[in-house]
Design a protein around this motif. Structure first.
Motif, short mmCIF file in Angstrom:
data_model
loop_
_atom_site.label_atom_id
_atom_site.label_comp_id
_atom_site.label_asym_id
_atom_site.label_seq_id
_atom_site.Cartn_x
_atom_site.Cartn_y
_atom_site.Cartn_z
N PHE A 146 58.51 -73.40 -31.60
CA PHE A 146 58.75 -74.46 -30.64
C PHE A 146 59.94 -74.08 -29.74
O PHE A 146 60.96 -73.57 -30.21
CB PHE A 146 59.03 -75.78 -31.35
CG PHE A 146 57.79 -76.51 -31.73
CD1 PHE A 146 57.47 -77.73 -31.16
CD2 PHE A 146 56.90 -75.98 -32.66
CE1 PHE A 146 56.32 -78.41 -31.51
CE2 PHE A 146 55.74 -76.64 -33.01
CZ PHE A 146 55.45 -77.86 -32.43
N LEU A 147 59.77 -74.36 -28.45
CA LEU A 147 60.81 -74.03 -27.47
C LEU A 147 61.85 -75.15 -27.46
O LEU A 147 61.52 -76.31 -27.20
CB LEU A 147 60.18 -73.88 -26.09
CG LEU A 147 61.06 -73.35 -24.97
CD1 LEU A 147 61.52 -71.93 -25.27
CD2 LEU A 147 60.30 -73.39 -23.64
N THR A 148 63.10 -74.79 -27.76
CA THR A 148 64.15 -75.81 -27.85
C THR A 148 65.22 -75.69 -26.77
O THR A 148 65.95 -76.65 -26.53
CB THR A 148 64.85 -75.73 -29.22
OG1 THR A 148 65.39 -74.40 -29.39
CG2 THR A 148 63.85 -76.01 -30.35
N LYS A 149 65.32 -74.53 -26.11
CA LYS A 149 66.37 -74.37 -25.10
C LYS A 149 65.95 -73.29 -24.11
O LYS A 149 65.38 -72.27 -24.49
CB LYS A 149 67.71 -74.00 -25.76
CG LYS A 149 68.88 -73.95 -24.79
CD LYS A 149 70.18 -73.64 -25.53
CE LYS A 149 71.37 -73.59 -24.59
NZ LYS A 149 72.63 -73.28 -25.30
N VAL A 150 66.26 -73.52 -22.82
CA VAL A 150 65.95 -72.55 -21.76
C VAL A 150 67.20 -72.40 -20.90
O VAL A 150 67.80 -73.40 -20.47
CB VAL A 150 64.76 -73.00 -20.90
CG1 VAL A 150 64.53 -72.03 -19.75
CG2 VAL A 150 63.50 -73.11 -21.74
N SER A 196 57.81 -78.21 -27.14
CA SER A 196 56.41 -77.83 -27.29
C SER A 196 56.34 -76.37 -27.69
O SER A 196 57.31 -75.61 -27.52
CB SER A 196 55.64 -78.07 -25.99
OG SER A 196 56.19 -77.29 -24.95
N PRO A 197 55.20 -75.91 -28.23
CA PRO A 197 55.09 -74.50 -28.63
C PRO A 197 55.33 -73.56 -27.45
O PRO A 197 54.95 -73.85 -26.32
CB PRO A 197 53.67 -74.39 -29.17
CG PRO A 197 53.32 -75.77 -29.61
CD PRO A 197 54.01 -76.67 -28.64
N GLU A 198 55.95 -72.45 -27.72
CA GLU A 198 56.23 -71.43 -26.70
C GLU A 198 54.92 -70.92 -26.11
O GLU A 198 53.96 -70.62 -26.83
CB GLU A 198 57.01 -70.28 -27.32
CG GLU A 198 57.35 -69.17 -26.34
CD GLU A 198 57.97 -67.98 -27.03
OE1 GLU A 198 58.57 -67.14 -26.34
OE2 GLU A 198 57.84 -67.88 -28.28
#
Length: 886
Positions: free
Chosen positions: A161-165, A193-195
């Protein structure tokens, strides 16, 4: 990467459906993007290793898929005893069980498993999706039931899961600019959401493209991932701007058959030789910019006798060149530039040998052989042009539709063009006829992406209705109408999706709208009675959810200023009429030429206006208005009876207060190339107020494209008449027409009219007489231009203006100025050249001209006291203006 055994996704060109005739270029471009599911394709989600992975799949997975398919075939009739999911970390197996159609205890169904693989792949939660079957491990169930039992396994390695960009490393692009760019392109990474490797790769390409548009073609974006044991990942886009390498030259190779200069003039995005190319972003190469110019090049060839022309992919290379620098002192420097080479094969040059129409077409157009119909000529010279041919087809189609509407025809067929090319004679035969099938009917019209605007707003303006045949011309006009509002981004072909139903002969049209917000700030500019004006307007739309437009503006120049607040409503009471209410405050301080220095008066006018307009047709509009105003006029001490009359001056004070109640009506015909406008108004009388003035204006303008020297060039013609007069009492000085270069270029304000004798007191106490413009109450002018297009937004025009202004004493009331009769009704004429450039971001044309007054006022006049003076206009004049003259 998604591998699904023999289950997968793809595009089979052989299964693409044919495009119905008459759908139009907007819809055709959208339909070509449709894809059809096939039986075996592997979709790669890693952009950097696309070709290598596809080769690996062909060599390794396809045989495995064939083996798996054979195993499913051999296991026909077996029972699925158990369904498991391998590779999950955070997602519950129960969540996936609800997504698939396969169930334990059911017979093995290959089609159902294929659908399940597709469904799981479309969630974009997994790196790969693969299905396998194995013998069941439940010995007790196998012993009870002699039929074969299998275990269905879905291999679904879960994406973290993507938590930070984060975005970093760029000096040219701030984080806010990058987020705005990704939001516009709908590429914002979704936190929580999933990468999605495909989306992240597209984000990299979008940032690199933005750097290329800033003339940094070697910009790079790398993805740095930090994955935790909790099945989460943090992503950082490390951006390297790269060196600044602007485009230095554009070359065409191959067989262009057209001069390099002519081809370069067609390019709008890549134009390093244009003025201020660096500031306007025309010296930066990007793939999107080249594709836009490529379409323009192809259109130019297809409209100039080369229908088979081909424009290849541009090749770029870097080179070094010396250039001059001017800061901090003049010096030479060695810089790197980007060279762009575009391969072009023009093909054969074709001319039109004949144009014919079929008998059914002439009958559908209502001709029946009785008379001919020539709606449009292709060209004066028979050079093949795709655009002229399409215009001819549309002209015939408009004739067919008009006749069908008149005769209440049941079915309306489209007009189609058959082009027969003869390679031996290099000629084209064009035949126009009726399509064999009726036009497609719009079953459903849907607008997506709208948030603040109601759906009915688009349906009223788009020109397409559900249950009626699709009119591609009305659709294009509606899209242009929406674009001119400034509330939406330009609608492109890829924003329109058309789904046809060949059996029912209907289509579904979906239009994606991207709103720019309910607020808009725009620049204003134009020519008023006293000089040029420039201003700014702020608009709010639909804040009351009634499709109303609230606008405030301030616009002014050296001699005038206007502040206004207006509320407008289109479709008033459900009709085609529009109602606008305005509150305004206008200040005038005119400075007229002459021996006596102005201004002669300062005027402040406050008032309200109600305007109602009704669209009689697509080209005709009727309007009416009512204005209630209150004016305070302060006259200058230099104002004498010679200019305003003995009874026109204020008796006890230099300040005069007046009120006006006026009603007006007008009619406008505007077809694009032809404009007719009539406006009349009357104030006072039964309406009340202290001003009793009748005003009238007529204007006719026409533009004719030049068929001989260049289709982009044009002849333009305008004639205009304006008049004002008092029917009771004195006509105020402020109601006279002080006309100048808005009618005849080269004249100052008030010079298109007679002069009056005025007096002033010199320093020694003597009375000095001189002449000054008196204004006019009847004006007529004719303008003729030949316009040459220089580039996008710029043109030059040679002009000849002719006009005259008169002050009729009988229209002034009892108070009359001391006119110099020999100057009343003089014909003025000027000729010269004018350059025009539409200001970027403002959209207002800037006009600069040089005029020679070949017919001008230049004569001696005897003044009171025996003084002889010469009243004259300038012979040559340099001037400028904002806004179009006509």
């Amino acid at each position: 990467m998604v591998a699904a055994g023999f289950f997968g996704f793809g595009d089979n060109p052989a299964k693409r459906r044919a495009i119905p005739s008459g759908i139009g270029p907007w819809c055709k471009g959208a339909m070509l993007k449709r894809s059809v599911v096939t039986t075996m394709v592997v979709v790669s989600l890693v952009g950097a290793a696309l070709r290598a992975q596809d080769r690996h799949l062909r060599e390794n997975l396809l045989p495995a898929a064939a083996t798996l398919a054979a195993k499913f075939e051999a296991s026909r009739g077996a029972i699925v005893d158990e369904i498991t999911f391998t590779g999950l970390r955070r997602i519950s197996p129960k969540t996936l069980t609800t997504q698939i159609a396969s169930r334990p205890g059911e017979p093995l169904d290959a089609a159902k498993i294929e659908k399940d693989v597709r469904t799981l792949a479309h969630t974009e939660w997994f790196e790969t999706v693969r299905a396998e079957v194995q013998p069941s491990t439940d010995a007790a169930a196998n012993a009870k039931d002699p039929s074969e039992r299998l275990k269905l396994i879905f291999y679904v390695p879960e994406m973290p899961f993507l938590t930070k960009v984060e975005y970093g490393g760029s000096v040219l692009l701030s984080e806010a600019q990058i987020k705005k760019l990704l939001k516009e392109k709908k590429l914002e990474p979704k936190l929580g959401s999933p990468e999605n490797p495909v989306a992240l790769d597209a984000t990299c390409r979008a940032i690199e493209s933005a750097l290329a548009e800033l003339a940094h073609p070697r910009g790079q974006v790398k993805i740095i991932r930090e994955e935790s044991s909790q099945a989460t990942v943090q992503v950082k886009f490390e951006i390297t701007d790269g060196p600044h390498v602007p485009v230095g030259r554009v070359l065409f190779e191959g067989n262009p058959a057209v001069s390099q200069k002519k081809l370069k003039s067609q390019m709008r995005r890549l134009s390093p030789d244009s003025f201020f190319a660096g500031v306007r972003g025309k010296n930066a190469y990007s793939r999107d910019a080249f594709e836009e110019d490529r379409e323009r090049l192809l259109a130019y060839y297809q409209n100039h006798g080369y229908p088979e022309a081909r424009v290849g992919t541009a090749q770029t290379h870097e080179y070094e060149s010396e250039s001059w620098g001017w800061f901090p002192w003049p010096h030479k420097s060695q810089n790197n530039y980007l060279g762009v080479t575009i391969p072009i094969e023009a093909g054969t040059f074709y001319r039109i040998s004949s144009v014919a129409t079929s008998s059914p077409l002439e009958e559908a157009a209502g001709l029946n052989g009785a008379r001919r119909f020539a709606p449009a000529k292709i060209t004066a010279t028979p050079v093949y042009s795709a655009q002229d041919t399409e215009n001819l087809r549309r002209a015939w189609e408009a004739r067919v539709r008009a006749w069908a509407k008149r005769e209440n025809a049941g079915e309306i067929h489209d007009v189609e063009v058959i082009r027969t090319m003869d390679a031996s004679t290099h000629s084209v035969r064009i035949t126009l006829g009726l399509s064999s099938t009726a036009r497609y009917t719009v079953r459903r019209l849907e607008f997506r992406g709208i948030h603040h605007f109601p759906d009915r707003y688009f349906r009223r303006r788009i020109g397409v209705k559900e249950g009626e045949p699709l009119d591609d011309r009305a659709l294009e006009a509606g899209l242009r109408r929406l674009g001119r509002t400034g509330y939406f981004k330009p609608i492109k072909k890829e924003d329109i999706h058309v789904t046809p139903d060949d059996l029912a002969h209907t289509i579904d049209v979906t239009i994606h709208i991207e709103e720019m917000g309910l607020q808009r700030v725009s620049m204003l500019g134009g020519t008023s009675q006293f000089g040029n004006t420039l201003g700014i307007a702020y608009s709010l739309f639909n804040i009351l959810d009634r499709e109303e437009l609230l606008t405030s503006k301030i616009e002014g120049g050296p001699e005038s200023l206007q502040i206004a607040l207006s509320l407008a409503k289109e479709g008033f009471l459900g009709s085609r009429g529009s109602l606008a209410l305005s509150v305004f405050n206008t200040f005038l301080r005119p400075r007229l030429t002459g021996s006596v220095t102005g201004p002669f008066y300062n005027q402040s006018t406050k008032g309200v206006t109600a305007d109602w307009s009704y669209a009689l047709s697509s080209t005709n509009t009727f309007s009416t208005n009512y204005t209630l105003s209150h004016s305070v006029t302060s006259y200058s001490p230099t104002l004498t009876t010679g200019l305003i009359g003995s009874t026109g001056l204020p008796t006890s004070d230099v300040t005069a207060v007046s009120s006006s109640r006026a009603v007006g009506a007008g009619w406008t015909h505007d077809s694009g190339n032809e404009r007719i406008a009539i406006a009349d108004s009357v104030s006072g009388g039964l309406l009340g107020g202290s001003e009793n003035v009748v005003r009238s204006k007529f204007e006719y303008a026409r533009i004719l494209h030049d068929p001989f020297f260049g289709h982009n060039n044009a002849w333009a013609f305008r004639t205009t008449f304006a008049g004002a007069g008092s029917y009771s009492g004195d006509m105020p000085l402020t109601s006279r027409l002080f006309a100048g270069d808005q009618y005849v270029r080269g004249l100052s304000d008030g010079e298109l009219g007679p002069s009056a004798v005025v007096s002033s007191i010199s320093s020694n106490g003597a009375t000095v007489y001189s002449a000054t413009p008196a204004g006019a109450n009847l004006i007529g002018a004719i303008n003729l231009e030949y316009r040459v297009r220089l580039s996008s937004g710029a043109e030059a025009a040679g002009f000849f203006d002719l006009g005259s202004g008169m002050l009729l004493p009988n229209w002034l009331g009892p108070s009359r100025p001391w006119l110099v009769d020999s100057t009343n009704g003089i014909i003025h004429g000027s000729t010269g050249i004018e350059l025009r450039w539409t200001l970027p971001g403002i959209g207002v044309p800037l006009r600069v001209y040089y005029a020679l007054n070949v017919l001008r006022l230049n004569q001696p006049v005897w003044l009171p006291g025996g003084t002889l003076t010469r009243v004259q206009n300038r012979f040559a004049a340099f001037g400028w203006g904002l806004g179009s003259l006509f």
